[in-house]
Design an enzyme around this catalytic site. Structure first.
Site, mmCIF file in Angstrom:
data_model
loop_
_atom_site.group_PDB
_atom_site.id
_atom_site.type_symbol
_atom_site.label_atom_id
_atom_site.label_comp_id
_atom_site.label_asym_id
_atom_site.label_seq_id
_atom_site.Cartn_x
_atom_site.Cartn_y
_atom_site.Cartn_z
ATOM 1 N N ASN A 11 0.919 -1.245 0.078
ATOM 2 C CA ASN A 11 0.273 0.504 0.189
ATOM 3 C C ASN A 11 1.102 1.327 -0.297
ATOM 4 O O ASN A 11 1.746 1.609 0.733
ATOM 5 C CB ASN A 11 -0.607 0.100 1.751
ATOM 6 N N ARG A 92 -2.531 -2.023 -3.123
ATOM 7 C CA ARG A 92 -3.935 -0.998 -3.394
ATOM 8 C C ARG A 92 -3.315 0.139 -4.506
ATOM 9 O O ARG A 92 -2.402 0.488 -3.841
ATOM 10 C CB ARG A 92 -3.448 -0.617 -1.890
ATOM 11 N N HIS A 181 -12.740 4.203 0.009
ATOM 12 C CA HIS A 181 -12.554 3.066 0.895
ATOM 13 C C HIS A 181 -13.110 1.372 0.202
ATOM 14 O O HIS A 181 -14.304 1.090 1.397
ATOM 15 C CB HIS A 181 -13.387 3.468 2.033
ATOM 16 N N ARG A 242 -9.934 16.563 7.015
ATOM 17 C CA ARG A 242 -10.680 16.766 6.684
ATOM 18 C C ARG A 242 -11.728 17.667 6.686
ATOM 19 O O ARG A 242 -12.933 16.763 7.296
ATOM 20 C CB ARG A 242 -10.785 15.780 5.419
ATOM 21 N N GLU A 386 -8.712 -4.717 4.776
ATOM 22 C CA GLU A 386 -8.753 -4.640 3.213
ATOM 23 C C GLU A 386 -7.739 -5.158 3.046
ATOM 24 O O GLU A 386 -7.320 -5.817 1.385
ATOM 25 C CB GLU A 386 -8.344 -3.061 3.245
#
Ligand code: AMP
Length: 411
Positions: A11, A92, A181, A242, A386
């Site tokens: 990732n 990923r 996601h 964010r 994940e």
């Protein structure tokens, strides 16, 4: 005895590279680690293997290639069995645009397509390409597979993904909502179907992935039909740093009246807003909960806004779904914070939601299961994984002539 075969999951972020060697059959990670502050003055690598934690500095300005080199030369050379058991590398990839609705075996055409999507994920896709190139050099015999964050959301209908902007911006430039996601939302969807004993293609869920980044997805008949992130991961829920949704007019105001340059607006919305911006204390939910308990007004307000905005999204997803089989909490906050879950559910009392208080308190540190009170809408906590999805997809796409392929196909 059957020989196990494992997948190296990579990732790559803009200044980090997470790696794990995962058994695709049960999701067990035999090794996991991260290279951080890459390209900066003090990069370092840390990793965990057989319960032992290790850390080491890397040479100044080391990048993704140096992490993979360290992994091969320093870590796997001490654990040769881990290397010989590898059968594939799963990456990923944040943005697959409209080109990828499933994971794919990486070839030159896929590399070109990931590159073309770089404009939509300028921090991530170029880093993924660096990782793919470095991994191909280090493991030339292994197939590489790309697993896209956007892929699960490619099933969204047009009315959910088109912005109310001139249509030509979509047609000519691909400006639309893509969602992120997806790998996590897909994992919890598949797991919820198992837990609730429902066919995957019949399950309706609201999946709330709440971590430092946060997004929520409406899943109808096992497929994403709406999600809160958009063209970029900035849209939607309040996150660690964010802002999530804001009035787009605010950006013009910042530029025109407060003379903020575009780069500063970018940094403000992505790095200085959310829980951190509101609380003026921290982006870390745990820290905010502790401060809120002591009466810190910024922390109290940040947590309240986080939960209120999330609850409004949950209620809105009854529009695409009609019937909801379960609301699912996942991600670091969703899996661990009984405080956040309780606050969100309190806002949803009008829809009949109530929690079983004890079950909610107990659901943390990897615990999975229902937390709703009897006779109220089903609410589940499901720890996401994940890496397991990436390992499973990679294993499924390994070409038959690859080393260790036979071990993968024999259960
Ligand atoms: P993630 O990005 O999925 O790793 O999630 C990170 C977020 O999860 C941070 O805001 C953490 O504070 C939060 N988190 C992790 N454990 C807990 C906990 N026990 N209680 C509250 N928040 C937690």
């Amino acid at each position: 005895m059957q020989k196990p075969s494992h997948v190296l999951v990579l990732n790559c972020g803009s200044s980090s590279l997470k790696f794990a060697i995962v058994d695709p059959r049960d999701g067990r990670a035999l090794l996991s680690g991260i290279g951080e502050s890459l390209g900066e003055s003090t990069p370092r690598i840390s990793w965990k293997c057989e319960g032992r934690k290790n850390q080491q500095p890397l040479e100044q300005r080391s990048g993704h290639t140096a992490v993979i080199h360290f992994l091969v030369e320093q870590i796997l050379s001490q654990q040769p069995a881990l290397k010989t058991d590898l059968t594939a590398i799963g990456h990923r990839v944040v943005h697959g645009g409209e080109k990828f609705s499933h994971s794919v075996l990486i070839d030159q055409a896929v590399i070109n397509a990931i590159n073309e999507c770089s404009a939509l994920a300028p921090l991530h896709n170029p880093a993924h390409l660096l990782g793919i190139e470095a991994a191909a050099k280090a493991f030339p015999e292994l197939p590489q597979i790309a697993v896209f964050d956007t892929a699960f959301h490619q099933s969204m209908p047009r009315h959910a993904y088109i912005y109310a902007l001139p249509y030509s911006l979509y047609r000519d430039h691909g400006l639309r909502r893509y969602g992120m996601h997806g790998t996590s939302h897909r994992f919890v969807t598949e797991r919820a179907a198992e837990i609730l004993n429902l066919p995957l293609n019949e399950i309706n869920l609201i999946s709330a992935h709440l971590g430092n980044g946060a997004s929520i997805t409406a899943v109808k008949n096992g497929q994403s039909v709406d999600t809160s992130m958009g063209l970029t991961p900035l849209e939607g829920l309040v996150m660690g740093t964010r802002s999530g949704d804001v009035d787009p007019g605010l950006l013009m105001h910042l530029g025109n009246h407060l003379a903020f340059p575009i780069q500063q607006i970018n940094s403000l919305l992505n790095k200085e807003s959310g829980l951190l911006g509101i609380s003026e204390l921290s982006n870390d939910c745990r820290e905010l909960e502790e401060a809120a308990e002591k009466g810190h007004t910024g922390a109290l307000l940040a947590l309240e806004i986080f939960c209120y905005r999330l609850a409004k999204y949950i209620a809105s997803y009854y529009v695409p779904l009609g019937d909801v089989d379960a609301l699912v909490f996942t991600g670091g906050i969703g899996e661990n914070s009984s405080v956040i879950r309780q606050k969100v559910i309190d806002y949803l009392g009008g829809l009949g939601y109530r929690l079983a208080v004890e079950r909610n308190l107990q659901a943390r540190f990897g615990e999975e299961g229902p937390i709703s009170a009897d006779h109220s809408p089903m609410t589940l906590v499901i720890p996401t994984n994940e890496e397991w999805v990436i390992a499973r997809d990679a294993a499924a796409l390994v070409p038959p002539d690859t080393p260790n392929h036979d071990a993968l196909t024999r259960e």
